[in-house]
Design a protein around this motif. Structure first.
Motif, mmCIF file in Angstrom:
data_model
loop_
_atom_site.group_PDB
_atom_site.id
_atom_site.type_symbol
_atom_site.label_atom_id
_atom_site.label_comp_id
_atom_site.label_asym_id
_atom_site.label_seq_id
_atom_site.Cartn_x
_atom_site.Cartn_y
_atom_site.Cartn_z
ATOM 1 N N GLU A 677 -0.852 20.605 24.422
ATOM 2 C CA GLU A 677 0.581 20.768 24.174
ATOM 3 C C GLU A 677 1.236 19.434 23.818
ATOM 4 O O GLU A 677 2.107 19.370 22.941
ATOM 5 N N GLU A 678 0.834 18.395 24.503
ATOM 6 C CA GLU A 678 1.400 17.072 24.214
ATOM 7 C C GLU A 678 1.102 16.648 22.782
ATOM 8 O O GLU A 678 1.967 16.116 22.077
ATOM 9 N N ILE A 679 -0.122 16.903 22.331
ATOM 10 C CA ILE A 679 -0.498 16.543 20.961
ATOM 11 C C ILE A 679 0.292 17.366 19.953
ATOM 12 O O ILE A 679 0.803 16.832 18.960
ATOM 13 N N HIS A 680 0.428 18.654 20.199
ATOM 14 C CA HIS A 680 1.146 19.523 19.262
ATOM 15 C C HIS A 680 2.609 19.110 19.117
ATOM 16 O O HIS A 680 3.180 19.182 18.019
ATOM 17 N N GLN A 681 3.211 18.660 20.203
ATOM 18 C CA GLN A 681 4.626 18.282 20.164
ATOM 19 C C GLN A 681 4.863 17.024 19.332
ATOM 20 O O GLN A 681 5.971 16.815 18.834
ATOM 21 N N GLN A 682 3.861 16.184 19.175
ATOM 22 C CA GLN A 682 4.046 14.902 18.501
ATOM 23 C C GLN A 682 3.573 14.895 17.047
ATOM 24 O O GLN A 682 3.685 13.890 16.364
ATOM 25 N N LEU A 683 3.034 16.007 16.571
ATOM 26 C CA LEU A 683 2.492 16.033 15.216
ATOM 27 C C LEU A 683 3.573 15.830 14.162
ATOM 28 O O LEU A 683 3.387 15.082 13.202
ATOM 29 N N HIS A 684 4.730 16.492 14.320
ATOM 30 C CA HIS A 684 5.798 16.365 13.326
ATOM 31 C C HIS A 684 6.313 14.932 13.255
ATOM 32 O O HIS A 684 6.553 14.401 12.166
ATOM 33 N N ALA A 685 6.499 14.306 14.402
ATOM 34 C CA ALA A 685 7.011 12.937 14.416
ATOM 35 C C ALA A 685 6.031 11.964 13.790
ATOM 36 O O ALA A 685 6.421 10.945 13.219
ATOM 37 N N ALA A 686 4.729 12.257 13.888
ATOM 38 C CA ALA A 686 3.719 11.340 13.355
ATOM 39 C C ALA A 686 3.820 11.217 11.843
ATOM 40 O O ALA A 686 3.666 10.123 11.283
ATOM 41 N N TYR A 687 4.071 12.320 11.152
ATOM 42 C CA TYR A 687 4.127 12.311 9.683
ATOM 43 C C TYR A 687 5.554 12.484 9.178
ATOM 44 O O TYR A 687 5.778 13.081 8.120
ATOM 45 N N CYS A 688 6.529 11.953 9.921
ATOM 46 C CA CYS A 688 7.913 12.038 9.483
ATOM 47 C C CYS A 688 8.148 11.074 8.332
ATOM 48 O O CYS A 688 7.862 9.881 8.431
ATOM 49 N N GLN A 689 8.683 11.573 7.239
ATOM 50 C CA GLN A 689 8.878 10.757 6.047
ATOM 51 C C GLN A 689 10.171 9.957 6.089
ATOM 52 O O GLN A 689 10.335 8.990 5.359
ATOM 53 N N SER A 690 11.117 10.339 6.958
ATOM 54 C CA SER A 690 12.417 9.681 6.988
ATOM 55 C C SER A 690 12.304 8.279 7.545
ATOM 56 O O SER A 690 11.664 8.056 8.568
ATOM 57 N N PRO A 691 12.918 7.260 6.908
ATOM 58 C CA PRO A 691 12.850 5.901 7.421
ATOM 59 C C PRO A 691 13.663 5.699 8.672
ATOM 60 O O PRO A 691 13.534 4.702 9.344
ATOM 61 N N SER A 692 14.561 6.629 9.001
ATOM 62 C CA SER A 692 15.397 6.470 10.188
ATOM 63 C C SER A 692 14.646 6.758 11.465
ATOM 64 O O SER A 692 15.114 6.464 12.549
ATOM 65 N N THR A 693 13.459 7.380 11.342
ATOM 66 C CA THR A 693 12.676 7.681 12.528
ATOM 67 C C THR A 693 11.943 6.441 12.975
ATOM 68 O O THR A 693 11.253 5.805 12.200
ATOM 69 N N SER A 694 12.076 6.095 14.202
ATOM 70 C CA SER A 694 11.415 4.905 14.735
ATOM 71 C C SER A 694 9.931 5.138 14.837
ATOM 72 O O SER A 694 9.475 6.164 15.303
ATOM 73 N N PRO A 695 9.106 4.191 14.390
ATOM 74 C CA PRO A 695 7.668 4.367 14.503
ATOM 75 C C PRO A 695 7.199 4.515 15.931
ATOM 76 O O PRO A 695 6.211 5.151 16.206
ATOM 77 N N ASP A 696 7.943 3.907 16.873
ATOM 78 C CA ASP A 696 7.505 3.961 18.257
ATOM 79 C C ASP A 696 7.672 5.347 18.854
ATOM 80 O O ASP A 696 7.077 5.665 19.867
#
Length: 742
Positions: A677-696
């Protein structure tokens, strides 16, 4: 060229190297140059030492000792598999050319020198040709020594290649099993999505995968063509990151910081950093409003699956009767994605590949001009005929030695500096969707380019007229080995000086980091930017691997023909071992991992070098009328080809595809320990194209950030894992830049 001219060229380069090494050992101790020579260590939290002492201005070899003491296991755990593969290339070259040097110097070189074809002179004035196979008489019974050396080198190279391939394959499998939080294992890139008038691209993707992969499909994320506003926001995000890095550096310094006019404490950098953090939510609102209108949905998407095996199976099947639609492949790592090429329509890729191939060939043909000029400079008599005003200066011995022995290689090296940027542009135009794939493609192009122009064309292009006369003699392909056998020893002087100038001197420049050093000097002493952060570079595999493989190719093909070149190659690879390890430890950061994908390229290049060495040996034995040696060389060619085929079947599939057995076991472990579940929740954030999303906040950021934290905190050990998959002990952490003074 005689031994005196060779000594002059070697002396110039030795002096340059000693001077550069001494200068580097002083500059690396200066706090003002810390970001140039310790960029990687500063990026993971090391502190600069500002104590003033005499030792800071005295040359030392401490960096060599540290590079020697650092093991490959430490590099693997802290920097990654790609760096280990690069180091293993150097180690393999050192081993095989040590064997070749001992064999050829003890067996082949005396036979060459004792030949009576060429006239002997006093030793300092001996020409290099008397040390080559050109000095062996036709039908000589001593040619069996060359055949024996050929067997020793070939079998030694195959044994060492097998050992390295097997070892790196195990490390690649361990790299896959040790990356439980790698989102690319759950993600598939889908391109060439068919257009539908009823549905949007996003709806088409959802319906297609829900219909065909309902049990394993999780979600998806479309790829957008970014507008100008988003690019401006991306640049603003980079600027905020730089200011944040500077504020962190300021916080490490003791004492108070005062502004230049009133003496009050200045926390401007810290304020900007907090403002950038607090405004992150606002920027997201802006992006969802104005920037979203500037985006254009592309016919590409990242599709996320519930398990690794489902993603692997989906990426390898044909999804439509039309192979040009619904094209899938496993996604690269988030930081490895080359977003610009995801926008390229899939149907254009084959056209782009053909266009870049033609452009590369055209560039190779244009580059024949400087190659011809360089080879014309190696012949003093022809240079005087072409340029009569040089007759006077060339009569002086020292000037003649420098002009014919040193300058040609320098001119060629300067011309070769234009090759990597051009090949990188062509590789980007090909359409690779990953940065590692772009570098791998550039590596291929640079390697083929340098082998063709530095080796082949420098052999056949003494001058334009000579090159035409040589090619006129080639009535058929069977005439190529004899021509190579006679032309390579004649160009021994060029290859030796090329090892000095392009080998030794280029390593000295790599150690000194001329371009970052110049930028740092301009910023600090001209623009007075004392605390301006320098972007830490990633390792330039696309330029350094072709250089190593080129010298290996020259070493193999010249080993039995010009054995005198082998000691100079050994010196080059020894210097490369210490210098590149130092750069990997201190200078370059790891932005992404390709899992050692470049090793098959290294293996294939070594096999190609062995085959060329054997083909040239056939030409040698044919010219010297030694049918027995020729008969013994044919089985060696067949053995090398069979060995390569075995390695292709045994090891190469592991580098080409993921192992389903390993991925299934990793899925079971995730389900067992409740990580799914933890991995599934973070998949979208990993490949977010928007520059406003913090890499951390993304999964990619946490994946790489976790590795960096394990280096900083030696107590951060996860129970139940192997030492190779978790943090290192304190001694290893100190070696790789834990939070201690540099």
């Amino acid at each position: 060229m005689d031994l005196n001219a060779l000594g002059t060229s070697a002396g110039i380069n030795i002096g340059v190297c000693v001077g550069v090494f001494s200068l580097y050992s002083i500059l690396r101790k200066q706090p003002s140059q810390a970001r140039v020579y310790f960029g990687r260590r500063l990026s993971i939290g090391a502190r600069k030492c500002t104590a003033l002492c005499l030792d800071r201005f005295v040359p030392s070899a401490s960096w060599i000792v540290k590079a020697w003491k650092t093991t490959d296991e430490e590099i693997l755990n802290n920097v990654g598999l790609d760096s280990v593969v690069f180091v293993r290339i150097i180690v393999f070259s050192l081993r095989i050319f040590s064997i070749a040097a001992v064999t050829c110097i003890l067996i082949v070189l005396p036979v060459n020198y004792q030949g009576n074809v060429l006239d002997h002179k006093d030793l300092p004035y001996e020409t290099l040709e008397v040390f080559t196979i050109l000095n062996v008489r036709q039908g000589s019974k001593w040619l069996w020594t060359h055949c024996l050396a050929l067997y020793i080198i070939t079998f030694s190279a195959c044994v060492l290649l097998y050992i390295e391939y097997k070892s790196i394959t195990k490390m690649r499998l361990a790299h896959i099993t040790g990356s439980h939080l790698n989102p690319s294992q759950f993600t598939v890139v889908v391109r060439a999505i068919p257009w539908s008038q009823e549905d949007t691209y996003s709806d088409s993707v959802r319906k297609f995968f829900m219909r065909n992969y309902e049990s394993s499909y999780l979600s998806h994320q479309m790829v957008y063509r970014s507008g100008k506003i988003q690019k401006l926001m991306s640049n603003a995000g980079k600027m905020c990151k730089i200011l944040k890095d500077v504020s962190i550096e300021q916080n490490h310094k003791p004492g108070l910081y005062h502004c230049g006019f009133c003496g009050a404490n200045s926390d401007s950098f810290q304020i900007l950093s907090h403002e950038s953090e607090s405004s992150r939510g606002k920027s997201s609102l802006i992006d969802n409003g104005g920037v979203e209108k500037k985006k254009k949905v592309c016919a590409a998407a990242f599709v996320f699956f519930k398990t690794r095996y489902a993603a692997l199976a989906t990426s390898q099947v044909l999804h439509s009767s039309n192979p040009m639609s619904w094209v899938t492949q496993l996604a690269p790592e988030p930081k490895d994605v080359y977003w610009s090429n995801l926008w390229i329509p899939y149907g254009q890729l084959w056209i782009r590949k053909i266009a870049t191939l033609l452009a590369s060939i055209a560039f190779m043909l244009v580059f024949l001009i400087p190659v011809t000029v360089v080879q014309g400079m190696t012949h003093a008599d022809k240079l005087q005929k072409a340029l009569p005003f040089l007759k006077g200066p060339l009569k002086k011995k020292f000037i003649s030695q420098v002009m014919t022995g040193y300058l040609p290689s320098v001119v060629l090296i300067l011309a070769l500096y234009t090759v990597p940027p051009i090949m990188m542009v062509l590789s980007a135009l090909e359409g690779s969707i990953s940065r590692s794939g772009r570098k791998k493609s550039a590596c291929f192009k640079i390697l083929y380019f340098t082998i063709w122009n530095v080796f082949v064309m420098n052999i056949f292009a003494g001058t334009v007229i000579d090159s035409f006369s040589v090619f006129k003699k080639l009535d058929s392909v069977k005439d190529l080995p004899p021509q190579l056998a006679s032309a390579i020893p004649a160009q021994a002087k060029f290859f030796m000086t090329y090892v000095f100038t392009s080998g030794w001197a280029s390593l000295a420049c790599e150690l000194l980091q001329l371009y970052p050093l110049l930028c740092n000097f301009i910023r600090r002493y001209i623009f007075r930017m004392k605390d301006w952060a320098i972007d830490t570079m990633s390792f330039p595999y696309h330029t350094e691997i072709p250089r190593l493989l080129l010298f290996g190719f020259i070493g193999f093909t010249c080993s039995i023909l010009v054995p005198l070149i082998l000691p100079f190659l050994l010196i080059y690879f020894t210097l490369a071992y210490f210098i590149y390890r130092n750069q990997i430890i201190n200078v370059y950061i790891t932005k992404y991992q390709s899992g050692g994908h470049l090793w098959p390229t290294v293996h294939n290049t070594v096999i190609f070098s062995l085959i060329m060495m054997q083909i040239i040996a056939l030409g040698v034995f044919g010219l010297r009328k030694s049918p027995v040696s020729s008969g013994f060389t044919f089985p060696l060619v067949i053995f090398t080809l069979l060995f390569n085929q075995y390695c292709q079947q045994r090891f190469h599939p592991v580098f080409k595809n993921h192992v389903a057995e390993i991925l299934i076991e990793m899925d079971r472990e995730d389900e067992k320990y409740g990580r799914t579940e933890e991995i599934h929740q973070q998949l979208h954030a990993a490949y977010c194209q928007s520059p406003s999303t913090s890499p951390d906040t993304s999964m990619a950021g946490s994946y790489h950030h976790q590795e960096e934290e394990s280096i900083q905190d030696p107590e951060n050990v996860t129970p139940g894992k192997e030492p190779s998959q978790v943090s290192l002990n304190w001694s290893v952490a100190s070696t790789f830049g834990a939070p201690e003074p540099i």
